[in-house]
Design a protein around this motif. Sequence first.
Motif, PDB file in Angstrom:
ATOM      1  N   SER A 269      19.926  48.077  48.355  1.00 46.71           N
ATOM      2  CA  SER A 269      17.829  46.738  48.765  1.00 46.71           C
ATOM      3  C   SER A 269      16.916  47.490  47.807  1.00 46.71           C
ATOM      4  O   SER A 269      16.489  46.791  47.171  1.00 46.71           O
ATOM      5  CB  SER A 269      17.688  46.939  49.963  1.00 46.71           C
ATOM      6  N   LYS A 270      17.457  48.757  46.953  1.00 43.47           N
ATOM      7  CA  LYS A 270      16.727  49.289  45.995  1.00 43.47           C
ATOM      8  C   LYS A 270      17.386  49.061  45.099  1.00 43.47           C
ATOM      9  O   LYS A 270      16.830  50.065  44.204  1.00 43.47           O
ATOM     10  CB  LYS A 270      16.350  50.715  46.268  1.00 43.47           C
ATOM     11  N   ALA A 271      18.301  48.674  44.501  1.00 42.02           N
ATOM     12  CA  ALA A 271      19.011  48.495  43.355  1.00 42.02           C
ATOM     13  C   ALA A 271      18.309  48.448  41.952  1.00 42.02           C
ATOM     14  O   ALA A 271      17.953  46.932  42.158  1.00 42.02           O
ATOM     15  CB  ALA A 271      20.143  48.286  43.394  1.00 42.02           C
ATOM     16  N   ILE A 272      18.252  49.027  41.067  1.00 43.68           N
ATOM     17  CA  ILE A 272      17.731  48.865  39.570  1.00 43.68           C
ATOM     18  C   ILE A 272      18.618  47.486  39.216  1.00 43.68           C
ATOM     19  O   ILE A 272      19.584  47.763  38.801  1.00 43.68           O
ATOM     20  CB  ILE A 272      17.054  49.240  38.920  1.00 43.68           C
ATOM     21  N   PHE A 273      18.633  46.109  38.796  1.00 42.63           N
ATOM     22  CA  PHE A 273      19.211  45.018  37.650  1.00 42.63           C
ATOM     23  C   PHE A 273      18.730  45.467  36.868  1.00 42.63           C
ATOM     24  O   PHE A 273      19.690  43.937  35.767  1.00 42.63           O
ATOM     25  CB  PHE A 273      18.927  43.980  38.689  1.00 42.63           C
ATOM     26  N   LYS A 274      18.538  46.540  35.706  1.00 42.99           N
ATOM     27  CA  LYS A 274      18.683  45.752  34.463  1.00 42.99           C
ATOM     28  C   LYS A 274      18.637  47.542  33.616  1.00 42.99           C
ATOM     29  O   LYS A 274      18.624  48.185  34.459  1.00 42.99           O
ATOM     30  CB  LYS A 274      16.047  45.962  34.533  1.00 42.99           C
ATOM     31  N   PRO A 275      19.357  47.232  32.504  1.00 50.39           N
ATOM     32  CA  PRO A 275      19.730  47.958  31.654  1.00 50.39           C
ATOM     33  C   PRO A 275      18.563  48.525  31.293  1.00 50.39           C
ATOM     34  O   PRO A 275      17.466  48.604  31.431  1.00 50.39           O
ATOM     35  CB  PRO A 275      20.620  47.355  30.391  1.00 50.39           C
ATOM     36  N   PRO A 276      18.648  49.975  30.855  1.00 52.98           N
ATOM     37  CA  PRO A 276      19.906  51.138  31.284  1.00 52.98           C
ATOM     38  C   PRO A 276      19.953  51.469  32.286  1.00 52.98           C
ATOM     39  O   PRO A 276      21.099  52.299  32.309  1.00 52.98           O
ATOM     40  CB  PRO A 276      19.394  52.032  30.177  1.00 52.98           C
ATOM     41  N   SER A 277      19.562  50.993  33.491  1.00 55.44           N
ATOM     42  CA  SER A 277      19.991  51.692  34.721  1.00 55.44           C
ATOM     43  C   SER A 277      21.097  51.780  35.133  1.00 55.44           C
ATOM     44  O   SER A 277      21.396  49.834  35.147  1.00 55.44           O
ATOM     45  CB  SER A 277      18.764  51.476  35.957  1.00 55.44           C
TER      46      SER A 277
END
Length: 304
Positions: free
Chosen positions: A61-69
Amino acid sequence: MNHSGAESDQRAAVHVTKDKNGIDQVLLRNPRGASALVSLHGGQVLSWKTDHDEELLFTSSKAIFKPPSAVRGGISICFPQFGTRGLLEKHGFARNKIWAIDENPPPLHPNDSNGKAFVDLLLKPSDEDLKNWPHSFEFRLRVSLAEDGYLTMISRIRNINCKPFSFSFAYRSYFSIADISEVRIEGLETLDYLDNLCEKERFTEQGDALTFESEVDRVYLSSSGAIAVFDHEKKRTFTIRKEGLPDVGVWNPWEKKSKSITDFGDEEYKKMLCIDGAAVEKKITIKPGEEWRGRLEICVVPST
């Protein structure tokens, strides 16, 4: 947009859409209604659902959907490095890059496309990648969803360098489970493994099945057969088969580690289990002009 990946069966559908950050993602749907969602961010499978719309993969639920992550969850590509076993960022750079859709991929075996919804992605190194890892390659990834709901990932890495290069590799697969305390894994018995919690020391698996009551971070070596994950509460079994990938990573962070991971919920360890088809202990070396191929096939069946 309908994509060429569904030409063999008009009922298998492939649609390209955009996520909230404007990154392309590809939705594969089979004739029975099962689906898989593949993001061009990392060439990552973010979702795999049954024909009853039940999610089979875990995403935090805390995933980051933005590169470069890299996105915490789904199935990500660890290349050209697994974990911290090298000088690159953890798990290499492939999972942080924006891939391209490969409209004209070199042909695969006919069985790998029959009646399936599939997409072919392509990654080539940027100038920045070549500074950090000076090897020219073409990485082709096919993700396909078969009529029976099987999810298959085929990676083909070609050396377009003038000298050989070596790499480690894994499909980092986060499975969605009901309760980690009620899960068991079969297919690892008697194998040697490297324990990352004991400075990569080598042990031999003594149990006839692996169960969980604390943090586990291991790489099982030279596994040839299928791996089965029994989820008693959800009454289903994942079966994992692989080619070109001798090793199996198994990871669950448990309670204490979970609290230290910023893009992971404190209690989420109970609902996930990472099983990786991998090549870790012995690096893969490919000569100029050669191609390596690694295949992962996952299915889920109701437990009897």
